[in-house]
Design a protein around this motif. Structure first.
Motif, PDB file in Angstrom:
ATOM      1  N   ALA A 104       1.214  -1.015  -0.615  1.00 62.76           N
ATOM      2  CA  ALA A 104      -0.167  -0.054   0.162  1.00 62.76           C
ATOM      3  C   ALA A 104       0.680   1.252  -0.220  1.00 62.76           C
ATOM      4  CB  ALA A 104      -0.320  -0.184   1.042  1.00 62.76           C
ATOM      5  N   ILE A 105       1.698   1.453   1.021  1.00 57.91           N
ATOM      6  CA  ILE A 105       3.000   2.837   0.599  1.00 57.91           C
ATOM      7  C   ILE A 105       3.079   2.273  -0.891  1.00 57.91           C
ATOM      8  CG2 ILE A 105       5.166   2.642   1.611  1.00 57.91           C
ATOM      9  CD1 ILE A 105       4.551   1.771   4.169  1.00 57.91           C
ATOM     10  N   LEU A 189      -4.954  -4.436   1.432  1.00 56.17           N
ATOM     11  CA  LEU A 189      -4.572  -3.665   1.142  1.00 56.17           C
ATOM     12  C   LEU A 189      -5.742  -3.176   0.999  1.00 56.17           C
ATOM     13  CD1 LEU A 189      -2.320  -2.651  -1.008  1.00 56.17           C
ATOM     14  CD2 LEU A 189      -2.778  -4.121  -3.227  1.00 56.17           C
ATOM     15  N   ILE A 190      -6.577  -3.249   0.834  1.00 54.84           N
ATOM     16  CA  ILE A 190      -7.401  -2.417   0.382  1.00 54.84           C
ATOM     17  C   ILE A 190      -8.071  -1.001   1.982  1.00 54.84           C
ATOM     18  CG2 ILE A 190     -10.428  -0.939  -0.232  1.00 54.84           C
ATOM     19  CD1 ILE A 190      -8.328  -1.135  -2.503  1.00 54.84           C
ATOM     20  N   TYR A 191      -7.735  -1.836   2.889  1.00 56.26           N
ATOM     21  CA  TYR A 191      -7.285  -0.984   4.227  1.00 56.26           C
ATOM     22  C   TYR A 191      -6.451  -0.535   4.282  1.00 56.26           C
ATOM     23  CZ  TYR A 191     -11.354  -4.733   5.090  1.00 56.26           C
ATOM     24  OH  TYR A 191     -12.280  -5.164   5.329  1.00 56.26           O
ATOM     25  N   TRP A 192      -5.457  -0.397   4.068  1.00 59.14           N
ATOM     26  CA  TRP A 192      -4.383   0.324   4.075  1.00 59.14           C
ATOM     27  C   TRP A 192      -4.707   1.269   3.474  1.00 59.14           C
ATOM     28  CZ3 TRP A 192      -2.294   0.203   8.724  1.00 59.14           C
ATOM     29  CH2 TRP A 192      -2.140  -1.072   9.551  1.00 59.14           C
ATOM     30  N   LEU A 193      -4.855   1.449   2.133  1.00 58.08           N
ATOM     31  CA  LEU A 193      -4.806   2.076   1.352  1.00 58.08           C
ATOM     32  C   LEU A 193      -5.685   3.782   1.697  1.00 58.08           C
ATOM     33  CD1 LEU A 193      -4.499   0.741  -2.549  1.00 58.08           C
ATOM     34  CD2 LEU A 193      -2.561   2.029  -0.893  1.00 58.08           C
ATOM     35  N   ALA A 194      -7.277   3.145   2.352  1.00 53.38           N
ATOM     36  CA  ALA A 194      -8.078   3.820   2.247  1.00 53.38           C
ATOM     37  C   ALA A 194      -7.418   4.944   3.514  1.00 53.38           C
ATOM     38  CB  ALA A 194      -9.032   3.182   3.547  1.00 53.38           C
ATOM     39  N   ALA A 195      -6.677   3.831   4.753  1.00 54.27           N
ATOM     40  CA  ALA A 195      -6.500   4.974   5.865  1.00 54.27           C
ATOM     41  C   ALA A 195      -4.781   5.479   5.659  1.00 54.27           C
ATOM     42  CB  ALA A 195      -5.636   3.575   6.350  1.00 54.27           C
ATOM     43  N   LEU A 196      -4.122   5.422   4.762  1.00 56.23           N
ATOM     44  CA  LEU A 196      -2.732   6.124   3.983  1.00 56.23           C
ATOM     45  C   LEU A 196      -3.703   7.857   4.371  1.00 56.23           C
ATOM     46  CD1 LEU A 196      -0.581   3.343   2.662  1.00 56.23           C
ATOM     47  CD2 LEU A 196       0.221   5.338   4.555  1.00 56.23           C
ATOM     48  N   ILE A 233      -8.113  -2.444  11.388  1.00 57.10           N
ATOM     49  CA  ILE A 233      -7.578  -3.257  10.301  1.00 57.10           C
ATOM     50  C   ILE A 233      -6.989  -5.082  10.528  1.00 57.10           C
ATOM     51  CG2 ILE A 233      -5.698  -4.041   8.471  1.00 57.10           C
ATOM     52  CD1 ILE A 233      -5.782  -1.198   7.658  1.00 57.10           C
ATOM     53  N   ILE A 234      -6.037  -5.523  11.863  1.00 54.94           N
ATOM     54  CA  ILE A 234      -5.522  -6.372  12.709  1.00 54.94           C
ATOM     55  C   ILE A 234      -7.038  -7.581  13.161  1.00 54.94           C
ATOM     56  CG2 ILE A 234      -4.775  -7.208  14.369  1.00 54.94           C
ATOM     57  CD1 ILE A 234      -2.770  -5.515  14.153  1.00 54.94           C
ATOM     58  N   VAL A 235      -8.303  -6.351  13.083  1.00 60.14           N
ATOM     59  CA  VAL A 235      -9.219  -7.304  13.666  1.00 60.14           C
ATOM     60  C   VAL A 235     -10.003  -7.948  12.657  1.00 60.14           C
ATOM     61  CG1 VAL A 235     -11.503  -7.223  15.593  1.00 60.14           C
ATOM     62  CG2 VAL A 235      -9.287  -6.168  16.136  1.00 60.14           C
TER      63      VAL A 235
END
Length: 320
Positions: A104-105, A189-196, A233-235
């Motif tokens: 994602a980064i 991956l989508i979760y992390w992209l949204a968080a970024l 995200i982990i949960v």
């Protein structure tokens, strides 16, 4: 409150408020009814069934109290399936979360434009496909007799003999874990992209002006801001990894020799495809396994949230 509402007498405002609440609850009622019918009722019924000996086909239920739970605690097949479910959590979740964060980064900061969109689509496509369909297709792809993967590995010299990914007791579980990670990787991956997207660009600009490098910006800005999202995200990822029934049932059915059987497959086998007790389904015993596993996963989720909160609090104290 509008000017019309302010001008209305108090009694009229109260009646109007009650009328609005009536319509709100009226529209919510169908959803609540369906939730009660398909979520709450089965949940409470499972607790009741777990205290009975019941085959699921007749009305005859014998109340046995905690006998099912005592039998469950001494069943090595259950504990084996429980341990394999924990492998999906404690190995599969960190692997998937970390790899998804790295990618994602890269997609957010290094690869941009249409190429970034292409990679996002490619990784998300398996999420959209049904797990059972993917499982059936992959049984042919990984077949040791005529599957393309084994053919490529033997022809290229990577393996002397066809690799039995799904029929070798030593490989079946790890193959299922790898395929489950690949299938659901795009969601994390989508979760992390949204968080970024929540990281303000001004922070990066100020850090660059102060001479901070890419690694420093990552460690000092990106990761601290992402920690609250990491808890969620982990949960969510752990919850997905605990629900691998469809894929494993299609891939191996829990075999060979129960080597890839997780708790969900164990419950299904006990309730609907028994291979013991004369082939009689045991829905009461399966309900006990489901209730125990549900409590265990709840405890794991609470411990994950507590541990990550400690990490976040510690980091907050260090940055003050």
């Amino acid at each position: 409150m509008s000017a019309t509402d302010m001008a209305a007498p108090p009694g009229g405002r109260i009646r109007r408020g009650r009328s609005e609440l009536f319509w709100i609850y009226l529209f919510i009622l169908p959803g609540l009814a369906l939730t009660a019918l398909f979520v709450f009722y089965p949940m409470f019924a499972s607790w009741y069934f777990s205290l009975t000996e019941w085959n699921g086909f007749t009305d005859a239920k014998t109340f046995v109290g905690l006998a099912n739970y005592r039998e469950l605690m001494s069943d090595p097949l259950f504990w084996g399936s429980f341990g394999r479910s924990m492998i999906f959590v404690f190995i599969g979740v960190p692997l998937r979360v970390v790899l998804a964060l790295i990618l994602a980064i890269v997609l957010n900061n290094v690869i941009r434009g249409r190429l970034s969109t292409f990679f996002r689509t490619v990784f998300f496509l398996p999420v959209m496909a049904a797990a059972s369909v993917i499982g059936v297709v992959l049984t042919f792809v990984l077949s040791p007799s005529n599957g393309p993967v084994s053919f490529f590995m033997t022809q290229s010299g990577l393996a002397d003999t066809p690799v039995e990914f799904l029929s070798d007791p030593k490989l079946a579980l790890w193959s299922a874990l790898a395929l489950h990670t690949w299938k659901n990787f795009g969601m994390t991956l989508i979760y992390w992209l949204a968080a970024l997207q929540t990281v303000p660009a001004e922070y990066y600009e100020a850090a660059e002006m102060d001479g901070a490098g890419a690694v420093q910006r990552l460690m000092r800005i990106t990761l601290p801001i992402l920690i609250p999202f990491a808890v969620i995200i982990i949960v969510l990822t752990a919850n997905e990894n605990l629900h691998a029934f469809a894929l494993i049932q299609a891939l191996t059915g829990g075999g060979p020799y129960y080597s890839s059987e997780v708790v969900e497959v164990y419950i299904f086998r006990t309730a609907f495809a028994p291979d013991s007790a004369g082939g009689v389904p045991r829905l009461g015993y399966a309900s006990a396994a489901g209730c125990f596993f549900g409590l265990a996963t709840l405890v794991i989720a609470l411990l994950q949230g507590w541990a990550l909160k400690l990490v976040a609090d510690q980091r907050a104290r260090l940055t003050k």
